[in-house]
Scaffold this active site. Structure first.
Site, PDB file in Angstrom:
ATOM      1  N   ARG A   1      -2.550  10.403  -7.163  1.00 30.31           N
ATOM      2  CA  ARG A   1      -1.352   9.804  -6.535  1.00 30.31           C
ATOM      3  C   ARG A   1      -0.771  10.693  -5.439  1.00 30.31           C
ATOM      4  O   ARG A   1       0.455  10.799  -5.289  1.00 30.31           O
ATOM      5  CB  ARG A   1      -0.245   9.489  -7.538  1.00 30.31           C
ATOM      6  CG  ARG A   1      -0.528   8.441  -8.543  1.00 30.31           C
ATOM      7  CD  ARG A   1      -0.921   7.075  -7.961  1.00 30.31           C
ATOM      8  NE  ARG A   1      -1.489   6.284  -9.008  1.00 30.31           N
ATOM      9  CZ  ARG A   1      -2.791   6.331  -9.341  1.00 30.31           C
ATOM     10  NH1 ARG A   1      -3.647   7.068  -8.660  1.00 30.31           N
ATOM     11  NH2 ARG A   1      -3.244   5.598 -10.320  1.00 30.31           N
TER      12      ARG A   1
ATOM     13  N   SER B   1       4.564   1.746 -11.353  1.00 32.99           N
ATOM     14  CA  SER B   1       4.953   2.844 -12.255  1.00 32.99           C
ATOM     15  C   SER B   1       6.004   3.688 -11.538  1.00 32.99           C
ATOM     16  O   SER B   1       5.762   4.150 -10.426  1.00 32.99           O
ATOM     17  CB  SER B   1       3.740   3.713 -12.580  1.00 32.99           C
ATOM     18  OG  SER B   1       2.774   2.923 -13.225  1.00 32.99           O
TER      19      SER B   1
ATOM     20  N   GLU C   1       6.980   8.555  -8.803  1.00 31.25           N
ATOM     21  CA  GLU C   1       5.839   8.095  -7.996  1.00 31.25           C
ATOM     22  C   GLU C   1       6.385   7.257  -6.836  1.00 31.25           C
ATOM     23  O   GLU C   1       5.841   7.244  -5.736  1.00 31.25           O
ATOM     24  CB  GLU C   1       4.898   7.250  -8.875  1.00 31.25           C
ATOM     25  CG  GLU C   1       3.748   6.645  -8.101  1.00 31.25           C
ATOM     26  CD  GLU C   1       2.763   5.889  -8.989  1.00 31.25           C
ATOM     27  OE1 GLU C   1       2.477   6.331 -10.117  1.00 31.25           O
ATOM     28  OE2 GLU C   1       2.277   4.844  -8.539  1.00 31.25           O
TER      29      GLU C   1
HETATM   30  C1  FAD Z   1       4.003  -4.719  -9.657  1.00 29.15           C
HETATM   31  C2  FAD Z   1       3.469  -3.462  -9.019  1.00 29.15           C
HETATM   32  C3  FAD Z   1       2.302  -2.881  -9.495  1.00 29.15           C
HETATM   33  C4  FAD Z   1       1.793  -1.720  -8.905  1.00 29.15           C
HETATM   34  N1  FAD Z   1       0.638  -1.173  -9.391  1.00 29.15           N
HETATM   35  C5  FAD Z   1       0.115  -0.060  -8.826  1.00 29.15           C
HETATM   36  C6  FAD Z   1      -1.113   0.511  -9.303  1.00 29.15           C
HETATM   37  O1  FAD Z   1      -1.734  -0.001 -10.222  1.00 29.15           O
HETATM   38  N2  FAD Z   1      -1.592   1.620  -8.701  1.00 29.15           N
HETATM   39  C7  FAD Z   1      -0.945   2.201  -7.659  1.00 29.15           C
HETATM   40  O2  FAD Z   1      -1.445   3.212  -7.150  1.00 29.15           O
HETATM   41  N3  FAD Z   1       0.204   1.684  -7.167  1.00 29.15           N
HETATM   42  C8  FAD Z   1       0.751   0.576  -7.719  1.00 29.15           C
HETATM   43  N4  FAD Z   1       1.929   0.054  -7.247  1.00 29.15           N
HETATM   44  C9  FAD Z   1       2.620   0.724  -6.144  1.00 29.15           C
HETATM   45  C10 FAD Z   1       2.284   0.113  -4.753  1.00 29.15           C
HETATM   46  O3  FAD Z   1       1.727  -1.150  -4.887  1.00 29.15           O
HETATM   47  C11 FAD Z   1       1.332   0.984  -3.959  1.00 29.15           C
HETATM   48  O4  FAD Z   1       1.838   2.282  -3.830  1.00 29.15           O
HETATM   49  C12 FAD Z   1       1.070   0.414  -2.564  1.00 29.15           C
HETATM   50  O5  FAD Z   1       0.072   1.159  -1.916  1.00 29.15           O
HETATM   51  C13 FAD Z   1       2.317   0.389  -1.699  1.00 29.15           C
HETATM   52  O6  FAD Z   1       2.032  -0.350  -0.533  1.00 29.15           O
HETATM   53  P1  FAD Z   1       3.178  -0.869   0.415  1.00 29.15           P
HETATM   54  O7  FAD Z   1       2.560  -1.376   1.652  1.00 29.15           O
HETATM   55  O8  FAD Z   1       4.064  -1.803  -0.304  1.00 29.15           O
HETATM   56  O9  FAD Z   1       3.952   0.494   0.707  1.00 29.15           O
HETATM   57  P2  FAD Z   1       5.502   0.672   0.977  1.00 29.15           P
HETATM   58  O10 FAD Z   1       6.262   0.541  -0.288  1.00 29.15           O
HETATM   59  O11 FAD Z   1       5.914  -0.178   2.119  1.00 29.15           O
HETATM   60  O12 FAD Z   1       5.519   2.209   1.421  1.00 29.15           O
HETATM   61  C14 FAD Z   1       5.207   3.220   0.492  1.00 29.15           C
HETATM   62  C15 FAD Z   1       5.241   4.579   1.218  1.00 29.15           C
HETATM   63  O13 FAD Z   1       4.216   4.637   2.174  1.00 29.15           O
HETATM   64  C16 FAD Z   1       4.739   4.766   3.504  1.00 29.15           C
HETATM   65  N5  FAD Z   1       3.930   3.895   4.347  1.00 29.15           N
HETATM   66  C17 FAD Z   1       3.689   2.565   4.208  1.00 29.15           C
HETATM   67  N6  FAD Z   1       2.837   2.156   5.176  1.00 29.15           N
HETATM   68  C18 FAD Z   1       2.554   3.246   5.928  1.00 29.15           C
HETATM   69  C19 FAD Z   1       1.744   3.466   7.084  1.00 29.15           C
HETATM   70  N7  FAD Z   1       1.044   2.477   7.669  1.00 29.15           N
HETATM   71  N8  FAD Z   1       1.688   4.721   7.603  1.00 29.15           N
HETATM   72  C20 FAD Z   1       2.396   5.750   7.043  1.00 29.15           C
HETATM   73  N9  FAD Z   1       3.181   5.591   5.964  1.00 29.15           N
HETATM   74  C21 FAD Z   1       3.244   4.357   5.410  1.00 29.15           C
HETATM   75  C22 FAD Z   1       6.190   4.317   3.400  1.00 29.15           C
HETATM   76  O14 FAD Z   1       7.000   4.903   4.399  1.00 29.15           O
HETATM   77  C23 FAD Z   1       6.537   4.800   2.008  1.00 29.15           C
HETATM   78  O15 FAD Z   1       6.815   6.173   2.020  1.00 29.15           O
HETATM   79  C24 FAD Z   1       2.467  -1.120  -7.807  1.00 29.15           C
HETATM   80  C25 FAD Z   1       3.650  -1.714  -7.332  1.00 29.15           C
HETATM   81  C26 FAD Z   1       4.144  -2.875  -7.929  1.00 29.15           C
HETATM   82  C27 FAD Z   1       5.401  -3.495  -7.399  1.00 29.15           C
END
Ligand code: FAD
Length: 338
Positions: free
Chosen positions: A158, A236, A330
């Protein structure tokens, strides 16, 4: 002004000074440069962040570039270069539809392709780092494009070099190398193996593996759904802590522990939380511990960011008090302290 609650899966967060939506690489870079030295917040799907009720005093850049380039040959497999704004699970589904293997256990993780390398997303025994070959970024400090090889990404549990240097690198595109094939990588996660009816270490059909993962995720509220309040989370909330062998030995035998190659031990955050007094369904204001999964803190409908932060603090303090272990978030905290 638009509240950022609209853009996050926790559905909390106050207004931003400015929100821009960008859908090409040129637009992303222009928006970053226009913001100059003022703070920026990149949002992909908003599924891994807790934004303060006060909002964000700067420019929010919402990335939705979803370009796709594919080079496929029978020997080396499929090399796929995907825009940062592409929806992660649509991408996974497409790779499976086209007959590529490797991403099946990461099915159903919400968010975008660009965020995947930031925290090295993982689930059911695999991490995205296993399949990423390059990450193309915009370096805000050097004001130039920088492409990282897999080794340069500093991937860890992570974590990544990008997460260690918050705000510096904006991911523009991610390149993946996938196998052509109908069978998954070896199944290394017991619960998934049982669901698929295979032994640990065996392979299964890619399509069946995806279906099994989606079912397991739905049963835990880990599949985003408007109708399932248990999924109104950021996944998480805490990572599994990594502790010394000595600290691990002090925990009861029942605590799940995974020894690491460097001699340290990864411990189950869910077990620590549940055994220190926080339970599924516990509430603080509108914030609620998921009724299906103790590691997910959720919005039961009318939560504020402060409610969720308070619930997180309570869970973390109880773990510290009972087991002496400090849980790390996380979830990305934006203007929030826990
Ligand atoms: C129901 C649920 C289940 C989940 N299950 C998992 C799982 O099984 N495993 C897991 O690892 N995660 C899980 N997650 C967490 C999440 O889905 C991941 O971390 C995912 O990669 C986040 O993507 P996002 O585009 O929504 O990021 P965001 O929430 O939009 O951003 C997350 C972080 O990344 C940065 N960021 C986003 N895009 C960029 C970019 N293009 N360049 C630079 N920085 C950027 C943001 O500034 C922020 O700091 C879960 C979340 C939910 C709600």
């Amino acid at each position: 002004m638009t509240n950022l609650a609209k853009y996050t899966s926790l559905r909390v967060g106050g207004p931003a000074k400015k929100v821009v939506q960008v859908s090409t690489e040129a637009q992303i870079i222009a928006a970053i440069e226009e913001a100059g030295d003022s703070p920026i917040l990149i949002i992909g799907g908003g599924t891994n962040m807790l934004v303060s009720d006060k909002g964000f005093d700067g420019t929010v850049i919402r990335i939705s570039n979803n370009s796709v380039q594919a080079e496929v040959d029978a020997c080396s497999g499929a090399t796929l270069t995907i825009g940062a704004g592409e929806n992660w699970d649509n991408f996974v589904q497409t790779t499976i539809d086209r007959g590529y293997a490797g991403l099946e256990t990461l099915s159903g993780i919400p968010g975008t392709v660009g965020a995947a390398p930031i925290q090295n997303i993982g689930a059911y025994g695999h991490e995205v780092a296993e399949l990423i070959t390059r990450v193309r970024t915009y370096d805000r400090e050097a004001r130039e494009i920088k492409t990282f090889t897999n080794a340069e990404c500093g991937f860890n549990y992570r974590n990544s070099y990008f997460k260690e240097n918050p705000g510096r690198y904006v991911v523009l595109e991610v390149q993946f190398q996938l196998r052509i094939g109908e069978f998954s990588d070896p199944i290394t996660y017991l619960e998934l193996a049982k669901k698929l009816g295979v032994e640990l270490g065996d392979k299964a059909a890619v399509k069946e593996t995806r279906a099994a993962v989606l079912e397991l995720r739905a049963s835990k509220g880990m599949l985003l759904s408007q109708d399932d309040h248990d999924s109104w989370s950021a996944g998480s909330f805490f990572t599994n802590p990594i502790v010394s062998q000595q600290q691990a030995d002090q925990l009861p035998n029942a605590a799940p522990k995974w020894p690491l190659l460097d001699g340290r031990v990864k411990v189950s955050a869910a077990w620590l939380i549940e055994n220190s007094g926080t339970h599924k369904g516990d509430e603080v204001g509108g914030a609620r511990v998921s009724t299906k999964h103790v590691l997910a803190l959720t919005n039961s409908g009318n939560a504020t960011a402060a409610d969720i932060a308070e619930l997180a603090k309570r869970a973390r303090n109880q773990v510290k008090e009972v087991f002496g272990i400090t849980l790390e978030a996380e979830v990305n905290l934006v203007g929030v302290e826990i």
